[in-house]
Design an enzyme around this catalytic site. Structure first.
Site, PDB file in Angstrom:
ATOM      1  N   ASN A   7       9.679   5.758  23.480  1.00  0.00           N
ATOM      2  CA  ASN A   7       8.442   6.097  22.786  1.00  0.00           C
ATOM      3  C   ASN A   7       8.071   4.890  21.755  1.00  0.00           C
ATOM      4  O   ASN A   7       9.331   5.121  20.091  1.00  0.00           O
ATOM      5  CB  ASN A   7       8.688   7.532  22.120  1.00  0.00           C
ATOM      6  CG  ASN A   7       7.371   7.757  21.714  1.00  0.00           C
ATOM      7  OD1 ASN A   7       6.490   7.105  20.867  1.00  0.00           O
ATOM      8  ND2 ASN A   7       7.252   9.189  21.685  1.00  0.00           N
ATOM      9  N   ARG A   9       7.031   5.100  18.805  1.00  0.00           N
ATOM     10  CA  ARG A   9       6.295   6.028  17.988  1.00  0.00           C
ATOM     11  C   ARG A   9       7.756   6.639  16.933  1.00  0.00           C
ATOM     12  O   ARG A   9       7.827   7.205  15.745  1.00  0.00           O
ATOM     13  CB  ARG A   9       5.325   6.870  17.556  1.00  0.00           C
ATOM     14  CG  ARG A   9       3.870   5.887  17.590  1.00  0.00           C
ATOM     15  CD  ARG A   9       2.690   7.214  18.366  1.00  0.00           C
ATOM     16  NE  ARG A   9       2.462   7.566  16.951  1.00  0.00           N
ATOM     17  CZ  ARG A   9       1.900   8.490  16.952  1.00  0.00           C
ATOM     18  NH1 ARG A   9       1.391   9.315  17.748  1.00  0.00           N
ATOM     19  NH2 ARG A   9       1.854   8.552  15.506  1.00  0.00           N
ATOM     20  N   CYS A  10       8.892   6.379  17.484  1.00  0.00           N
ATOM     21  CA  CYS A  10       9.909   6.291  17.767  1.00  0.00           C
ATOM     22  C   CYS A  10      10.731   5.891  16.959  1.00  0.00           C
ATOM     23  O   CYS A  10      11.382   5.223  17.936  1.00  0.00           O
ATOM     24  CB  CYS A  10      10.317   7.942  18.572  1.00  0.00           C
ATOM     25  SG  CYS A  10      12.071   8.230  18.368  1.00  0.00           S
ATOM     26  N   SER A  11      11.724   6.464  16.065  1.00  0.00           N
ATOM     27  CA  SER A  11      12.685   5.375  14.694  1.00  0.00           C
ATOM     28  C   SER A  11      13.874   5.257  15.344  1.00  0.00           C
ATOM     29  O   SER A  11      14.736   4.143  15.561  1.00  0.00           O
ATOM     30  CB  SER A  11      12.614   5.560  14.048  1.00  0.00           C
ATOM     31  OG  SER A  11      13.534   6.772  13.450  1.00  0.00           O
ATOM     32  N   ARG A  14      13.158   3.841  18.956  1.00  0.00           N
ATOM     33  CA  ARG A  14      13.356   1.891  18.145  1.00  0.00           C
ATOM     34  C   ARG A  14      14.196   1.117  17.804  1.00  0.00           C
ATOM     35  O   ARG A  14      14.758  -0.324  18.925  1.00  0.00           O
ATOM     36  CB  ARG A  14      12.132   1.726  16.983  1.00  0.00           C
ATOM     37  CG  ARG A  14      10.471   2.009  17.652  1.00  0.00           C
ATOM     38  CD  ARG A  14       9.798   1.457  16.298  1.00  0.00           C
ATOM     39  NE  ARG A  14      10.136   1.952  14.674  1.00  0.00           N
ATOM     40  CZ  ARG A  14       9.669   3.149  14.968  1.00  0.00           C
ATOM     41  NH1 ARG A  14       8.771   3.739  15.175  1.00  0.00           N
ATOM     42  NH2 ARG A  14      10.236   3.512  13.194  1.00  0.00           N
TER      43      ARG A  14
END
Length: 113
Positions: A7, A9-11, A14
């Site tokens: 995802n 948007r998830c740190s 990433r």
């Protein structure tokens, strides 16, 4: 080939992608909110992780709290809930052959690459 259920948007997710990039190995990114795993795929992932379906659920997500919290659900119902509401799926999940890990913390990914 290594796969990461990601995802953007998830740190943590990433960070997982960064670790895979640094490894120099080929890998495939699956944006699971766009390409939702089927119930069968999710069951296979859970089996590879060697966990119960409930252990893959993000229990702080609104969809869980509003629809499922406090209810007694079968494993099959939990898997269906994750397919219906993919934000409930913990992330990132990295699969390498017959090994899989949830990248929380992201350093756990190093155990299978």
């Amino acid at each position: 080939m290594i796969k990461i259920y990601h995802n953007p948007r998830c740190s943590k997710s990433r960070q997982g992608v960064e670790l895979l990039e640094q490894s120099g190995k080929d890998f495939e990114i699956i944006k699971y909110l766009d390409t939702v795993p089927t119930e069968s795929e999710l069951k296979s992932i859970i089996d590879l992780l060697n966990i119960s379906p409930l252990e893959l659920v993000r229990k702080n997500e609104a969809a869980w709290k509003e629809n499922f919290k406090g209810k007694t659900l079968t494993d099959s119902e939990i898997i269906t809930a994750m397919v219906t509401h993919p934000k409930l799926i913990e992330r990132p999940i990295v699969i390498n052959g017959k090994k899989a890990v949830i990248g929380r913390p992201p350093s756990d990914i190093g155990t299978i690459i």
